[in-house]
Design a protein around this motif. Sequence first.
Motif, PDB file in Angstrom:
ATOM      1  N   MET A   1       0.844  -1.180   0.000  1.00 23.66           N
ATOM      2  CA  MET A   1       0.000   0.000   0.000  1.00 23.66           C
ATOM      3  C   MET A   1       0.885   1.238   0.000  1.00 23.66           C
ATOM      4  O   MET A   1       1.708   1.426   0.879  1.00 23.66           O
ATOM      5  N   LYS A   2       0.646   2.077  -1.009  1.00 30.79           N
ATOM      6  CA  LYS A   2       1.415   3.309  -1.133  1.00 30.79           C
ATOM      7  C   LYS A   2       0.468   4.493  -1.103  1.00 30.79           C
ATOM      8  O   LYS A   2      -0.717   4.372  -1.382  1.00 30.79           O
ATOM      9  N   THR A   3       1.022   5.639  -0.799  1.00 29.48           N
ATOM     10  CA  THR A   3       0.259   6.872  -0.788  1.00 29.48           C
ATOM     11  C   THR A   3       0.800   7.767  -1.893  1.00 29.48           C
ATOM     12  O   THR A   3       1.985   8.086  -1.923  1.00 29.48           O
ATOM     13  N   TYR A   4      -0.096   8.153  -2.798  1.00 26.38           N
ATOM     14  CA  TYR A   4       0.263   8.977  -3.944  1.00 26.38           C
ATOM     15  C   TYR A   4      -0.413  10.335  -3.830  1.00 26.38           C
ATOM     16  O   TYR A   4      -1.556  10.429  -3.391  1.00 26.38           O
ATOM     17  N   GLY A   5       0.289  11.363  -4.235  1.00 23.99           N
ATOM     18  CA  GLY A   5      -0.261  12.707  -4.203  1.00 23.99           C
ATOM     19  C   GLY A   5      -0.488  13.235  -5.603  1.00 23.99           C
ATOM     20  O   GLY A   5       0.227  12.865  -6.539  1.00 23.99           O
ATOM     21  N   TYR A   6      -1.480  14.102  -5.735  1.00 23.42           N
ATOM     22  CA  TYR A   6      -1.752  14.754  -7.017  1.00 23.42           C
ATOM     23  C   TYR A   6      -1.945  16.240  -6.751  1.00 23.42           C
ATOM     24  O   TYR A   6      -2.782  16.636  -5.943  1.00 23.42           O
ATOM     25  N   ALA A   7      -1.145  17.050  -7.431  1.00 22.78           N
ATOM     26  CA  ALA A   7      -1.228  18.507  -7.298  1.00 22.78           C
ATOM     27  C   ALA A   7      -1.526  19.098  -8.670  1.00 22.78           C
ATOM     28  O   ALA A   7      -0.982  18.639  -9.683  1.00 22.78           O
ATOM     29  N   ARG A   8      -2.413  20.110  -8.689  1.00 23.25           N
ATOM     30  CA  ARG A   8      -2.760  20.741  -9.956  1.00 23.25           C
ATOM     31  C   ARG A   8      -3.057  22.213  -9.748  1.00 23.25           C
ATOM     32  O   ARG A   8      -3.674  22.603  -8.763  1.00 23.25           O
ATOM     33  N   VAL A   9      -2.569  23.037 -10.671  1.00 23.97           N
ATOM     34  CA  VAL A   9      -2.973  24.432 -10.768  1.00 23.97           C
ATOM     35  C   VAL A   9      -3.457  24.643 -12.191  1.00 23.97           C
ATOM     36  O   VAL A   9      -3.131  23.866 -13.091  1.00 23.97           O
ATOM     37  N   SER A  10      -4.229  25.704 -12.399  1.00 25.68           N
ATOM     38  CA  SER A  10      -4.870  25.898 -13.696  1.00 25.68           C
ATOM     39  C   SER A  10      -3.992  26.549 -14.749  1.00 25.68           C
ATOM     40  O   SER A  10      -4.165  26.309 -15.935  1.00 25.68           O
ATOM     41  N   THR A  11      -3.063  27.389 -14.338  1.00 27.89           N
ATOM     42  CA  THR A  11      -2.263  28.118 -15.322  1.00 27.89           C
ATOM     43  C   THR A  11      -0.782  27.971 -15.040  1.00 27.89           C
ATOM     44  O   THR A  11      -0.368  27.688 -13.915  1.00 27.89           O
ATOM     45  N   THR A  12       0.008  28.209 -16.072  1.00 21.67           N
ATOM     46  CA  THR A  12       1.454  28.021 -15.948  1.00 21.67           C
ATOM     47  C   THR A  12       2.112  29.036 -15.019  1.00 21.67           C
ATOM     48  O   THR A  12       3.194  28.774 -14.501  1.00 21.67           O
ATOM     49  N   ASP A  13       1.470  30.176 -14.779  1.00 22.82           N
ATOM     50  CA  ASP A  13       2.083  31.168 -13.888  1.00 22.82           C
ATOM     51  C   ASP A  13       1.736  30.930 -12.419  1.00 22.82           C
ATOM     52  O   ASP A  13       2.242  31.625 -11.548  1.00 22.82           O
ATOM     53  N   GLU A  56      -5.027  -1.649  -5.675  1.00 18.68           N
ATOM     54  CA  GLU A  56      -5.852  -1.901  -4.497  1.00 18.68           C
ATOM     55  C   GLU A  56      -5.046  -1.671  -3.221  1.00 18.68           C
ATOM     56  O   GLU A  56      -3.904  -2.114  -3.109  1.00 18.68           O
ATOM     57  N   GLY A  57      -5.662  -0.941  -2.292  1.00 19.13           N
ATOM     58  CA  GLY A  57      -5.015  -0.644  -1.019  1.00 19.13           C
ATOM     59  C   GLY A  57      -4.245   0.665  -1.010  1.00 19.13           C
ATOM     60  O   GLY A  57      -3.874   1.153   0.053  1.00 19.13           O
ATOM     61  N   ASP A  58      -3.997   1.232  -2.204  1.00 23.04           N
ATOM     62  CA  ASP A  58      -3.304   2.515  -2.287  1.00 23.04           C
ATOM     63  C   ASP A  58      -4.225   3.650  -1.840  1.00 23.04           C
ATOM     64  O   ASP A  58      -5.446   3.486  -1.761  1.00 23.04           O
ATOM     65  N   THR A  59      -3.622   4.800  -1.574  1.00 22.02           N
ATOM     66  CA  THR A  59      -4.368   6.001  -1.212  1.00 22.02           C
ATOM     67  C   THR A  59      -3.930   7.131  -2.124  1.00 22.02           C
ATOM     68  O   THR A  59      -2.736   7.328  -2.346  1.00 22.02           O
ATOM     69  N   LEU A  60      -4.916   7.854  -2.654  1.00 21.71           N
ATOM     70  CA  LEU A  60      -4.652   9.051  -3.451  1.00 21.71           C
ATOM     71  C   LEU A  60      -4.965  10.253  -2.570  1.00 21.71           C
ATOM     72  O   LEU A  60      -6.044  10.339  -1.991  1.00 21.71           O
ATOM     73  N   VAL A  61      -4.008  11.169  -2.479  1.00 27.00           N
ATOM     74  CA  VAL A  61      -4.169  12.353  -1.631  1.00 27.00           C
ATOM     75  C   VAL A  61      -4.106  13.603  -2.493  1.00 27.00           C
ATOM     76  O   VAL A  61      -3.228  13.740  -3.348  1.00 27.00           O
ATOM     77  N   VAL A  62      -5.049  14.498  -2.270  1.00 24.55           N
ATOM     78  CA  VAL A  62      -5.060  15.831  -2.883  1.00 24.55           C
ATOM     79  C   VAL A  62      -5.214  16.835  -1.751  1.00 24.55           C
ATOM     80  O   VAL A  62      -5.628  16.478  -0.653  1.00 24.55           O
ATOM     81  N   LYS A  85     -11.082   0.171  -8.055  1.00 23.07           N
ATOM     82  CA  LYS A  85      -9.719  -0.342  -7.860  1.00 23.07           C
ATOM     83  C   LYS A  85      -9.411  -0.610  -6.384  1.00 23.07           C
ATOM     84  O   LYS A  85      -8.356  -1.143  -6.072  1.00 23.07           O
ATOM     85  N   GLY A  86     -10.304  -0.190  -5.486  1.00 24.43           N
ATOM     86  CA  GLY A  86     -10.041  -0.358  -4.062  1.00 24.43           C
ATOM     87  C   GLY A  86      -9.070   0.670  -3.522  1.00 24.43           C
ATOM     88  O   GLY A  86      -8.315   0.405  -2.586  1.00 24.43           O
ATOM     89  N   VAL A  87      -9.088   1.875  -4.112  1.00 21.27           N
ATOM     90  CA  VAL A  87      -8.189   2.961  -3.719  1.00 21.27           C
ATOM     91  C   VAL A  87      -8.971   3.965  -2.878  1.00 21.27           C
ATOM     92  O   VAL A  87     -10.095   4.330  -3.211  1.00 21.27           O
ATOM     93  N   THR A  88      -8.370   4.424  -1.793  1.00 28.46           N
ATOM     94  CA  THR A  88      -8.976   5.421  -0.913  1.00 28.46           C
ATOM     95  C   THR A  88      -8.536   6.808  -1.359  1.00 28.46           C
ATOM     96  O   THR A  88      -7.396   7.003  -1.774  1.00 28.46           O
TER      97      THR A  88
END
Length: 182
Positions: A1-13, A56-62, A85-88
């Motif tokens: 089980m791993k924890t993955y992060g996702y970061a997003r902004v709308s514009t390049t600046d 399965e068992g992984d966690t996605l964090v935002v 997928k069984g992801v939290t």
Amino acid sequence: MKTYGYARVSTTDQNLTIQREALMAAGCDVIREEKRSGTKLAGRDELATLLDFLREGDTLVVTRLDRLARSMDDLSAISRQLQDKGVTLRATEQPVDTGTAAGKAFFQMLGVFAEFETNLRRERQMEGIAKAKAAGVYKGRKPSIDAEEVKRLRDVEGLGPTEIAKRLGLARSSVYRVLEAD
């Protein structure tokens, strides 16, 4: 089980630093980042890669749900994909943890508000454009096709729409649109 992060902004600046730091503090093993609008899933390659990779068992964090999606449809689609997928899913700045019943309920409520905010922004933008048009300030985009040249090629050189399109590097439908407006 791993924890993955996702970061997003709308514009390049815009800057991803605050999100990146929050995701690292949340214990993310891997963080994927991108600078793309959240109103559509299309073109968000980092998110697509992450969604394909999660197991399965992984966690996605935002940090917040609006970093993941700006419409309820997109948020629901992502949520279903994670659930299948069984992801939290967790958010660092909101009490969202789809591993709990309360977290799931709050997740859905926040999704509705994210879409509401997007719709309000769109309404304000349309109101501003209408006001600018009424004041004669907003003229719209400048034409990208030289209508006079299209007409000249037809009238003076006797070319048909297909040949005009080839010569000017346009779609034939664009040539027809100009000629019909004449």
